[in-house]
Motif scaffolding. Sequence first.
Motif, mmCIF file in Angstrom:
data_model
loop_
_atom_site.group_PDB
_atom_site.id
_atom_site.type_symbol
_atom_site.label_atom_id
_atom_site.label_comp_id
_atom_site.label_asym_id
_atom_site.label_seq_id
_atom_site.Cartn_x
_atom_site.Cartn_y
_atom_site.Cartn_z
ATOM 1 N N ARG A 11 0.939 -1.235 -0.024
ATOM 2 C CA ARG A 11 0.020 -0.006 -0.049
ATOM 3 C C ARG A 11 0.954 1.388 -0.088
ATOM 4 N NH1 ARG A 11 -3.539 -3.233 3.506
ATOM 5 N NH2 ARG A 11 -2.570 -2.181 5.174
ATOM 6 N N VAL A 12 1.939 1.128 0.850
ATOM 7 C CA VAL A 12 2.584 2.217 0.856
ATOM 8 C C VAL A 12 3.358 2.609 -0.527
ATOM 9 C CG1 VAL A 12 5.244 3.202 1.692
ATOM 10 C CG2 VAL A 12 3.330 2.229 3.267
ATOM 11 N N GLU A 13 3.743 1.603 -1.148
ATOM 12 C CA GLU A 13 4.693 1.620 -2.489
ATOM 13 C C GLU A 13 3.611 2.299 -3.591
ATOM 14 O OE1 GLU A 13 8.065 -1.531 -3.480
ATOM 15 O OE2 GLU A 13 5.974 -2.104 -3.733
ATOM 16 N N GLY A 14 2.532 1.705 -3.515
ATOM 17 C CA GLY A 14 1.221 2.301 -4.253
ATOM 18 C C GLY A 14 1.081 3.738 -4.214
ATOM 19 N N LYS A 15 1.023 4.200 -2.928
ATOM 20 C CA LYS A 15 0.678 5.579 -2.670
ATOM 21 C C LYS A 15 2.070 6.441 -3.427
ATOM 22 C CE LYS A 15 -3.202 5.345 -0.777
ATOM 23 N NZ LYS A 15 -4.374 5.921 -1.600
ATOM 24 N N ILE A 16 3.336 5.843 -2.972
ATOM 25 C CA ILE A 16 4.357 6.533 -3.770
ATOM 26 C C ILE A 16 4.192 6.699 -4.895
ATOM 27 C CG2 ILE A 16 6.993 6.421 -3.963
ATOM 28 C CD1 ILE A 16 7.143 4.918 -1.225
ATOM 29 N N VAL A 17 3.902 5.527 -6.000
ATOM 30 C CA VAL A 17 3.852 5.614 -7.065
ATOM 31 C C VAL A 17 2.745 6.697 -7.704
ATOM 32 C CG1 VAL A 17 3.206 4.238 -9.263
ATOM 33 C CG2 VAL A 17 4.439 3.331 -7.590
ATOM 34 N N GLU A 18 1.541 6.713 -6.898
ATOM 35 C CA GLU A 18 0.667 7.592 -7.349
ATOM 36 C C GLU A 18 1.109 9.079 -7.061
ATOM 37 O OE1 GLU A 18 -2.599 6.748 -4.766
ATOM 38 O OE2 GLU A 18 -3.210 4.790 -5.727
ATOM 39 N N HIS A 152 -1.379 -2.891 -5.974
ATOM 40 C CA HIS A 152 -1.562 -1.592 -5.942
ATOM 41 C C HIS A 152 -0.758 -0.521 -6.974
ATOM 42 C CE1 HIS A 152 -3.731 -2.135 -2.154
ATOM 43 N NE2 HIS A 152 -2.949 -2.865 -1.988
ATOM 44 N N VAL A 153 0.439 -0.815 -7.297
ATOM 45 C CA VAL A 153 1.389 -0.373 -8.281
ATOM 46 C C VAL A 153 0.862 -0.771 -9.508
ATOM 47 C CG1 VAL A 153 3.486 -0.374 -9.296
ATOM 48 C CG2 VAL A 153 3.351 -0.228 -6.897
ATOM 49 N N ASP A 154 0.430 -1.928 -9.905
ATOM 50 C CA ASP A 154 -0.234 -2.422 -11.086
ATOM 51 C C ASP A 154 -1.323 -1.486 -11.560
ATOM 52 O OD1 ASP A 154 -0.542 -3.781 -13.528
ATOM 53 O OD2 ASP A 154 -1.593 -5.232 -12.338
ATOM 54 N N ALA A 155 -2.295 -1.363 -10.311
ATOM 55 C CA ALA A 155 -3.565 -0.699 -10.632
ATOM 56 C C ALA A 155 -3.149 0.941 -11.068
ATOM 57 C CB ALA A 155 -4.377 -0.822 -9.482
ATOM 58 N N ALA A 156 -2.346 1.324 -10.365
ATOM 59 C CA ALA A 156 -1.987 2.857 -10.590
ATOM 60 C C ALA A 156 -1.255 3.065 -11.841
ATOM 61 C CB ALA A 156 -0.898 3.239 -9.411
ATOM 62 N N LEU A 157 -0.518 2.031 -12.362
ATOM 63 C CA LEU A 157 -0.109 2.031 -13.769
ATOM 64 C C LEU A 157 -1.063 2.066 -14.685
ATOM 65 C CD1 LEU A 157 3.231 0.168 -13.210
ATOM 66 C CD2 LEU A 157 2.990 2.679 -13.409
ATOM 67 N N LEU A 158 -2.065 1.223 -14.401
ATOM 68 C CA LEU A 158 -3.224 0.932 -15.624
ATOM 69 C C LEU A 158 -4.173 2.227 -15.587
ATOM 70 C CD1 LEU A 158 -4.038 -2.960 -14.837
ATOM 71 C CD2 LEU A 158 -2.984 -1.833 -16.771
ATOM 72 N N ARG A 159 -4.394 2.732 -14.378
ATOM 73 C CA ARG A 159 -5.074 4.009 -14.433
ATOM 74 C C ARG A 159 -4.131 5.244 -15.198
ATOM 75 N NH1 ARG A 159 -6.282 2.339 -9.056
ATOM 76 N NH2 ARG A 159 -4.477 3.917 -8.195
ATOM 77 N N MET A 160 -2.834 5.198 -14.974
ATOM 78 C CA MET A 160 -2.184 6.134 -15.564
ATOM 79 C C MET A 160 -2.364 6.096 -17.260
ATOM 80 S SD MET A 160 2.044 6.527 -15.637
ATOM 81 C CE MET A 160 2.000 5.161 -16.555
ATOM 82 N N ARG A 161 -2.452 4.952 -17.672
ATOM 83 C CA ARG A 161 -2.722 4.651 -19.152
ATOM 84 C C ARG A 161 -4.031 5.003 -19.568
ATOM 85 N NH1 ARG A 161 0.879 0.967 -21.561
ATOM 86 N NH2 ARG A 161 2.474 0.219 -20.328
ATOM 87 N N GLU A 162 -5.059 5.316 -18.723
ATOM 88 C CA GLU A 162 -6.283 5.443 -19.293
ATOM 89 C C GLU A 162 -6.512 6.908 -20.130
ATOM 90 O OE1 GLU A 162 -8.735 5.321 -15.667
ATOM 91 O OE2 GLU A 162 -8.759 3.096 -15.339
ATOM 92 N N GLY A 163 -7.213 6.758 -21.182
ATOM 93 C CA GLY A 163 -7.394 7.971 -21.812
ATOM 94 C C GLY A 163 -6.542 8.335 -23.078
ATOM 95 N N GLY A 164 -5.614 7.013 -23.093
ATOM 96 C CA GLY A 164 -4.560 7.145 -23.982
ATOM 97 C C GLY A 164 -4.985 6.205 -25.083
ATOM 98 N N GLN A 165 -3.892 5.843 -26.135
ATOM 99 C CA GLN A 165 -4.405 4.824 -27.135
ATOM 100 C C GLN A 165 -4.545 3.620 -26.635
ATOM 101 O OE1 GLN A 165 -4.396 6.686 -29.989
ATOM 102 N NE2 GLN A 165 -3.566 8.367 -29.457
ATOM 103 N N ALA A 166 -5.559 3.046 -27.316
ATOM 104 C CA ALA A 166 -6.078 1.633 -26.880
ATOM 105 C C ALA A 166 -4.812 0.692 -27.079
ATOM 106 C CB ALA A 166 -7.048 1.189 -27.710
ATOM 107 N N LEU A 167 -4.455 0.177 -26.298
ATOM 108 C CA LEU A 167 -3.358 -1.125 -26.174
ATOM 109 C C LEU A 167 -3.877 -2.299 -25.572
ATOM 110 C CD1 LEU A 167 -0.318 -1.790 -27.169
ATOM 111 C CD2 LEU A 167 0.385 -0.701 -24.840
ATOM 112 N N ASP A 168 -4.141 -3.455 -26.159
ATOM 113 C CA ASP A 168 -4.432 -4.804 -25.600
ATOM 114 C C ASP A 168 -2.970 -5.284 -24.934
ATOM 115 O OD1 ASP A 168 -7.120 -4.868 -26.602
ATOM 116 O OD2 ASP A 168 -6.257 -4.938 -28.697
#
Length: 303
Positions: A11-18, A152-168
């Motif tokens: 959780r701490v790592e996730g907050k740092i990345v966010e 938590h890091v994975d979720a933050a990175l996936l949210r970061m990609r939102e709104g960009g070009q579609a990439l499967d």
Amino acid sequence: MAQAVRRLWWRVEGKIVEGLIALARWLGPRRASALGGAVTRALGPWLPVSRIGRRNLELAFPASDAAWRERVLRGAWENLGRTALELPHIPALQRTESGPGWELVGAEHIPPGETRMIFVSAHLANWEVLPLVAAQFGLRMGSLYRAPDNPHVDAALLRMREGGQALDLFPKGSRGARLALRHLAAGHALGLLVDQKLNEGLELPFLGHPAMTAPAPAELALRFRCPLIPAHVERIGPGRFRIVLEPPLALPDTGDRHADARSVMLAVNRRMEAWVRARPEEWLWLHRRFPARFYKGAAPPPG
């Protein structure tokens, strides 16, 4: 107890990345790139992993001196830091004439009317901008993705990609390989990075030494007889990149599929080697690309 501590640290790592993502967005692409590069250029060479980078540079450039290798290593760390803090801005980058954004060389190498093709690339400059080209040509690109262990890091990175070009994105492993195969069979494009450490595959020369190399790009291109296009990114400014597409590689058809795949991947490695030698500061040197015996007694920081 150990599980609880790990979950807390995640959780701490996730907050740092966010927080880093938010900071990078607030700074804008130029200042975020500059900050990331300055921090890693100063600190990176002192980290233990830099021993691997120094050894790789010795192996790849045996005639070079220690001062030159150290400059390249610092440049590689700077590029990595820039890349990290540029990531939140990638979805918004446009094809422009100047400033943050990207330009394209070799557009004529994308066969007109084709939607099934494979782009083969390496971890050079900011490799995450490659999907922007596919989107420009109306291609639906997929790629293999190694999810971080920390959800938590994975979720933050996936949210970061939102709104960009579609990439499967397909998870690395057997399941991801099946999904990538299905994606290509449906007539879509794949982007594959094949310059990093691998425990299996084909042992082929790379930067003058044997290196295990993933045969997947060649095997898929031969199976579907689709274009296999070498592509790489060059850094030309803070948050600004040149994407270079090369002519599709020749696909032999001798009847010996293993020999054909080996021939194609030899050509792929030669292209990647040329890119790395031309712009060594932009490659990710910090991994054990060659057999383990090459890394015994890797060099510590100078001085």
